[in-house]
Every structure is written in C-alpha cells, then in structure tokens.
Design a protein around this motif. Structure first.
Motif, PDB file in Angstrom:
ATOM      1  N   VAL A  66     -38.933 -16.414  73.394  1.00  0.00           N
ATOM      2  CA  VAL A  66     -37.795 -17.328  73.514  1.00  0.00           C
ATOM      3  C   VAL A  66     -37.055 -16.987  74.798  1.00  0.00           C
ATOM      4  O   VAL A  66     -36.723 -15.817  75.040  1.00  0.00           O
ATOM      5  CB  VAL A  66     -36.840 -17.204  72.312  1.00  0.00           C
ATOM      6  CG1 VAL A  66     -35.617 -18.100  72.507  1.00  0.00           C
ATOM      7  CG2 VAL A  66     -37.558 -17.556  71.014  1.00  0.00           C
ATOM      8  N   ALA A  67     -36.792 -17.997  75.641  1.00  0.00           N
ATOM      9  CA  ALA A  67     -36.012 -17.781  76.862  1.00  0.00           C
ATOM     10  C   ALA A  67     -34.651 -18.445  76.704  1.00  0.00           C
ATOM     11  O   ALA A  67     -34.553 -19.606  76.289  1.00  0.00           O
ATOM     12  CB  ALA A  67     -36.749 -18.340  78.076  1.00  0.00           C
ATOM     13  N   GLN A  68     -33.611 -17.675  77.022  1.00  0.00           N
ATOM     14  CA  GLN A  68     -32.250 -18.162  76.887  1.00  0.00           C
ATOM     15  C   GLN A  68     -31.470 -17.951  78.181  1.00  0.00           C
ATOM     16  O   GLN A  68     -31.845 -17.145  79.029  1.00  0.00           O
ATOM     17  CB  GLN A  68     -31.542 -17.463  75.724  1.00  0.00           C
ATOM     18  CG  GLN A  68     -31.446 -15.957  75.862  1.00  0.00           C
ATOM     19  CD  GLN A  68     -30.754 -15.301  74.683  1.00  0.00           C
ATOM     20  OE1 GLN A  68     -30.376 -15.939  73.706  1.00  0.00           O
ATOM     21  NE2 GLN A  68     -30.561 -13.997  74.770  1.00  0.00           N
ATOM     22  N   ARG A  69     -30.379 -18.699  78.301  1.00  0.00           N
ATOM     23  CA  ARG A  69     -29.530 -18.605  79.484  1.00  0.00           C
ATOM     24  C   ARG A  69     -28.161 -18.061  79.108  1.00  0.00           C
ATOM     25  O   ARG A  69     -27.665 -18.280  78.007  1.00  0.00           O
ATOM     26  CB  ARG A  69     -29.347 -19.976  80.134  1.00  0.00           C
ATOM     27  CG  ARG A  69     -30.597 -20.593  80.683  1.00  0.00           C
ATOM     28  CD  ARG A  69     -30.245 -21.887  81.407  1.00  0.00           C
ATOM     29  NE  ARG A  69     -31.406 -22.698  81.680  1.00  0.00           N
ATOM     30  CZ  ARG A  69     -31.349 -23.908  82.206  1.00  0.00           C
ATOM     31  NH1 ARG A  69     -30.177 -24.440  82.528  1.00  0.00           N
ATOM     32  NH2 ARG A  69     -32.458 -24.608  82.411  1.00  0.00           N
ATOM     33  N   GLY A  70     -27.544 -17.385  80.069  1.00  0.00           N
ATOM     34  CA  GLY A  70     -26.209 -16.837  79.889  1.00  0.00           C
ATOM     35  C   GLY A  70     -26.041 -15.601  80.737  1.00  0.00           C
ATOM     36  O   GLY A  70     -27.007 -15.053  81.279  1.00  0.00           O
ATOM     37  N   ASP A  71     -24.799 -15.161  80.888  1.00  0.00           N
ATOM     38  CA  ASP A  71     -24.501 -13.993  81.700  1.00  0.00           C
ATOM     39  C   ASP A  71     -24.577 -12.725  80.868  1.00  0.00           C
ATOM     40  O   ASP A  71     -24.198 -12.705  79.689  1.00  0.00           O
ATOM     41  CB  ASP A  71     -23.101 -14.119  82.307  1.00  0.00           C
ATOM     42  CG  ASP A  71     -22.989 -15.307  83.254  1.00  0.00           C
ATOM     43  OD1 ASP A  71     -23.996 -15.638  83.912  1.00  0.00           O
ATOM     44  OD2 ASP A  71     -21.889 -15.909  83.319  1.00  0.00           O
ATOM     45  N   ASN A  72     -25.048 -11.659  81.498  1.00  0.00           N
ATOM     46  CA  ASN A  72     -25.053 -10.328  80.883  1.00  0.00           C
ATOM     47  C   ASN A  72     -25.749 -10.305  79.530  1.00  0.00           C
ATOM     48  O   ASN A  72     -25.223  -9.794  78.534  1.00  0.00           O
ATOM     49  CB  ASN A  72     -23.619  -9.800  80.745  1.00  0.00           C
ATOM     50  CG  ASN A  72     -22.885  -9.755  82.076  1.00  0.00           C
ATOM     51  OD1 ASN A  72     -23.434  -9.288  83.081  1.00  0.00           O
ATOM     52  ND2 ASN A  72     -21.659 -10.254  82.095  1.00  0.00           N
ATOM     53  N   MET A  73     -26.934 -10.878  79.500  1.00  0.00           N
ATOM     54  CA  MET A  73     -27.713 -10.903  78.261  1.00  0.00           C
ATOM     55  C   MET A  73     -29.195 -10.900  78.603  1.00  0.00           C
ATOM     56  O   MET A  73     -29.588 -11.288  79.711  1.00  0.00           O
ATOM     57  CB  MET A  73     -27.390 -12.138  77.427  1.00  0.00           C
ATOM     58  CG  MET A  73     -27.793 -13.450  78.075  1.00  0.00           C
ATOM     59  SD  MET A  73     -27.419 -14.871  77.030  1.00  0.00           S
ATOM     60  CE  MET A  73     -25.646 -14.690  76.826  1.00  0.00           C
ATOM     61  N   PRO A  74     -30.038 -10.459  77.670  1.00  0.00           N
ATOM     62  CA  PRO A  74     -31.488 -10.536  77.917  1.00  0.00           C
ATOM     63  C   PRO A  74     -31.932 -11.990  77.980  1.00  0.00           C
ATOM     64  O   PRO A  74     -31.525 -12.809  77.156  1.00  0.00           O
ATOM     65  CB  PRO A  74     -32.092  -9.806  76.715  1.00  0.00           C
ATOM     66  CG  PRO A  74     -31.042  -9.887  75.651  1.00  0.00           C
ATOM     67  CD  PRO A  74     -29.731  -9.845  76.367  1.00  0.00           C
ATOM     68  N   LYS A  75     -32.771 -12.298  78.947  1.00  0.00           N
ATOM     69  CA  LYS A  75     -33.211 -13.689  79.138  1.00  0.00           C
ATOM     70  C   LYS A  75     -34.437 -14.030  78.306  1.00  0.00           C
ATOM     71  O   LYS A  75     -34.647 -15.208  77.976  1.00  0.00           O
ATOM     72  CB  LYS A  75     -33.506 -13.933  80.618  1.00  0.00           C
ATOM     73  CG  LYS A  75     -32.283 -13.759  81.524  1.00  0.00           C
ATOM     74  CD  LYS A  75     -31.204 -14.751  81.193  1.00  0.00           C
ATOM     75  CE  LYS A  75     -29.951 -14.514  82.020  1.00  0.00           C
ATOM     76  NZ  LYS A  75     -30.143 -14.727  83.458  1.00  0.00           N
ATOM     77  N   VAL A  76     -35.268 -13.050  77.956  1.00  0.00           N
ATOM     78  CA  VAL A  76     -36.475 -13.315  77.176  1.00  0.00           C
ATOM     79  C   VAL A  76     -36.469 -12.433  75.926  1.00  0.00           C
ATOM     80  O   VAL A  76     -36.313 -11.210  76.022  1.00  0.00           O
ATOM     81  CB  VAL A  76     -37.752 -13.052  77.997  1.00  0.00           C
ATOM     82  CG1 VAL A  76     -38.997 -13.312  77.142  1.00  0.00           C
ATOM     83  CG2 VAL A  76     -37.771 -13.933  79.248  1.00  0.00           C
ATOM     84  N   LEU A  77     -36.617 -13.053  74.776  1.00  0.00           N
ATOM     85  CA  LEU A  77     -36.670 -12.369  73.486  1.00  0.00           C
ATOM     86  C   LEU A  77     -38.076 -12.506  72.925  1.00  0.00           C
ATOM     87  O   LEU A  77     -38.677 -13.583  73.018  1.00  0.00           O
ATOM     88  CB  LEU A  77     -35.671 -12.979  72.504  1.00  0.00           C
ATOM     89  CG  LEU A  77     -34.236 -13.172  73.000  1.00  0.00           C
ATOM     90  CD1 LEU A  77     -33.417 -13.920  71.955  1.00  0.00           C
ATOM     91  CD2 LEU A  77     -33.597 -11.835  73.332  1.00  0.00           C
ATOM     92  N   VAL A  78     -38.583 -11.451  72.335  1.00  0.00           N
ATOM     93  CA  VAL A  78     -39.938 -11.455  71.772  1.00  0.00           C
ATOM     94  C   VAL A  78     -39.856 -11.178  70.277  1.00  0.00           C
ATOM     95  O   VAL A  78     -39.281 -10.162  69.862  1.00  0.00           O
ATOM     96  CB  VAL A  78     -40.836 -10.400  72.457  1.00  0.00           C
ATOM     97  CG1 VAL A  78     -42.283 -10.562  71.984  1.00  0.00           C
ATOM     98  CG2 VAL A  78     -40.750 -10.513  73.974  1.00  0.00           C
TER      99      VAL A  78
END
Length: 347
Positions: free
Chosen positions: A77-89
């Motif tokens: 899963v790829a997500q957007r936002g500041d100061n956060m992981p961009k890709v979750l597995v």
C-alpha cells in the motif's frame, strides 16, 4: 408478528456484533460505522472482508494505490503525507510486516511484479522532489533498483525519457512494461517498453479520437493480448493490441456519469473490474471474447459509501480478491469472491 420480532432481534444482534468487532479488533471498515458499512451490490459476486487489515492504525496518510504480490502472498500500500512511511507491506491475511520510505516522494500508482524469477515493486512518483516524475523499481524491502525518467524534472522528451505525473503501470511476466503518463500533467501517453527499457511503441496525444487520451489513469493487459487503458477524462476505456499497439476499439456506454479511474481483470479473465472515483463505485464488466471488443456490459456493481473515493485497485491473481485504495476514506479495503465464484475460478 412473532416473525417480525425474531427478525428485529437478529438485526440488533448483528449490529451489536459489528460495533464490538470494531472496538476490539480495530477494523478499518467500522471506524466510522454509519459511513463505512453503507455499500450495496447487484448480482453479488464479492463480499467485504471486514477483518482486513487486522489493525487500521498503520494507515496514517492518504492511501492512493495498492498492489498484490500473489506469488508471495504480500500486499503493498502506498500512501501520501508528511513524516510518515510511504509504503506499507501486509500479508494477504492482513498482518502488518514492515514499512519503507526511501526515495519515495508522492506515490500515485504501484505494481508488484510477482513470478518465480522476479520479485519487485514498481512505483509511479508524481512529486516535485529529487525523485519526482519518475517510474521506479524497488525490491520488496524498499531498496531502489531502477529509475525510469529524469528524476525531479518533468517533461515531454523521449530521449532522454521524461514523464509528467506518470499515473500507473503494468508489468507482464515477460518483463514488458506498459506505462500511462499524464495524470493531469503535460502528457497524455501510453508506452510499451521491453524488459531492457527499449521503446516498443507509443501513443501520445491529447484529444478525444482513437489513440488520443485525456488523463490516461490506469492500464492492464488481458490473456488475449489486449491492453486496456482507463481514459478517465474522456469517460471511456480504450483497447490496443499489445504486440503492435494497434487500436482495437473503445468502451464508453458504461461511463456516461463518470470515467474509469482503475482497471484490472479477474484471474479467470471473465470480468474487468473498474473503479469510478467520484461515484465511489466498482463495476464488474463482462470481458469480450477474443477477436471482438463490442460494447460494455455491467454484470455487477459494488456501491461504496459517499466520499470513499476508490482511486486505484488490484486483484489477487490466485484467489481473485479485490483490494481497493480509497483516498476519501484513507484506507484499503479487501473484497473476496463468494464461494460460488471461487468454484468457477478453480474450474
């Protein structure tokens, strides 16, 4: 009257169960109960898996895209936002494994190449940072392997290759790559590249005619050798021969209200699953036979709650589960085939 009270009691018990499940199991579907459960289907082929993922706290940004590694049982899963992981597995059962953030700026599309010989994750990045306007290949742990395009510089050139808001890609088991470039940027293009990144063919012009696009947003390939492109701004799907790039036809009769934002086939090739972003709806369309495109025919629909906004989706090629990245609800939801459809997948 007695039958009425039995039904009422059953409904009350079911709703109580759902609320308790939300409180104690952390289901993302029920974080806002009224908002999330109001989806309906016609000619039901799928059901919502309310237990995926196991815990929703990992969705800390806006979830733009999702990819399934069917061979290894992984979901990215790829997500957007500041100061956060961009890709979750995650695992296909919903357990969180790891996250990574290296060289990912603003993800838009994601694809997991999954064969016994290849295990990689591709991301289209539309950011304005040093890795923006590129298509990037990673290994499953987030190590950057390959960059296509000119990092940090948008453009229209082919040599050197430049992108402007590349929307999505599809990678065949052969290694051939199909890229749709132009999520509202300078370009409205469809590429086919070989596994060594040689340009095989290209369609690239803004317009409403055949082979022209207005926001080509998603791309997929069927078992009959046809490339299907969600031509979102033109409210249609265009179809091409994967070997020659020849235009084969278009579907527009199913998209009078809104154009398609995502396209993927079921594992048996019988249905094309389409997301419609602003309608918060999924369509299951009957795939045409080999040698014919015909017109669009809706077999089933899944109506999501208002403002869920399904952006891009992917399908597990083994069991047919649908994963939907929702930018309004900021989550990914999983739909699994009903038992009768499972049997047809195995036949």
């Amino acid at each position: 009257m007695a039958r009425f009270w039995v039904c009422a009691a059953g409904a009350g018990f079911f709703l109580t169960f759902l609320v308790l499940h939300s409180c104690f199991c952390g289901s993302p579907i029920l974080r806002n109960f009224v908002f999330q459960i109001s989806w309906t289907t016609e000619n039901v082929l799928y059901r919502l898996d309310v237990g995926w993922p196991k815990y929703s706290e990992h969705f800390t940004g806006t979830t733009f895209c999702v990819a399934v590694d069917s061979f290894n049982g992984l979901v990215y899963v790829a997500q957007r936002g500041d100061n956060m992981p961009k890709v979750l597995v995650f695992t296909e059962d919903g357990y969180f494994l790891r996250a990574w953030n290296y060289t990912v700026d603003t993800p838009h599309g994601i694809f997991a190449a999954s064969t016994p010989y290849e295990r990689s994750v591709w991301i289209t990045d539309i950011g304005n940072g040093s890795y923006g306007h590129t298509v990037k290949k990673y290994n499953s742990f987030g190590d950057l392997v390959q960059v296509l395009g000119t990092p940090g510089k948008k453009g229209t050139d082919l040599n050197p290759l430049q992108f402007d808001n590349p929307a999505e890609l599809y990678v065949e088991d052969t290694g051939d790559i199909y890229i749709v470039d132009g999520d509202g940027g300078l370009n409205n293009r469809l590429f086919k590249l070989s596994q060594d990144f040689t340009m095989l063919w290209l369609h690239g012009e803004n317009g409403t005619g055949p082979t022209q696009f207005n926001i080509p947003h998603s791309v997929t390939v069927d078992s009959a050798g046809r490339v299907w492109v969600a031509d979102r701004g033109n409210k249609r799907i265009q179809v091409f021969d994967k070997d020659t790039g020849e235009w084969l036809g278009a579907w527009d009769n199913c998209f009078t209200e809104e154009g398609p934002s995502s396209v993927r086939f079921t594992p048996d090739g019988k249905y094309l699953i389409v997301a419609q972003l602003n309608l918060s709806r999924l369509l299951l369309l009957e795939a045409p036979p080999v040698g014919s495109i015909g017109s669009c025919s809706v077999v089933s629909t899944i109506q999501l709650a208002d403002q869920v906004l399904p952006h891009l989706l992917d399908v597990d090629r083994k069991i047919g589960a649908i994963y939907v990245a929702e930018i309004g609800a900021k989550q990914v939801q999983k739909y699994v085939p009903l038992k009768s459809y499972f049997l047809s997948l195995g036949s």
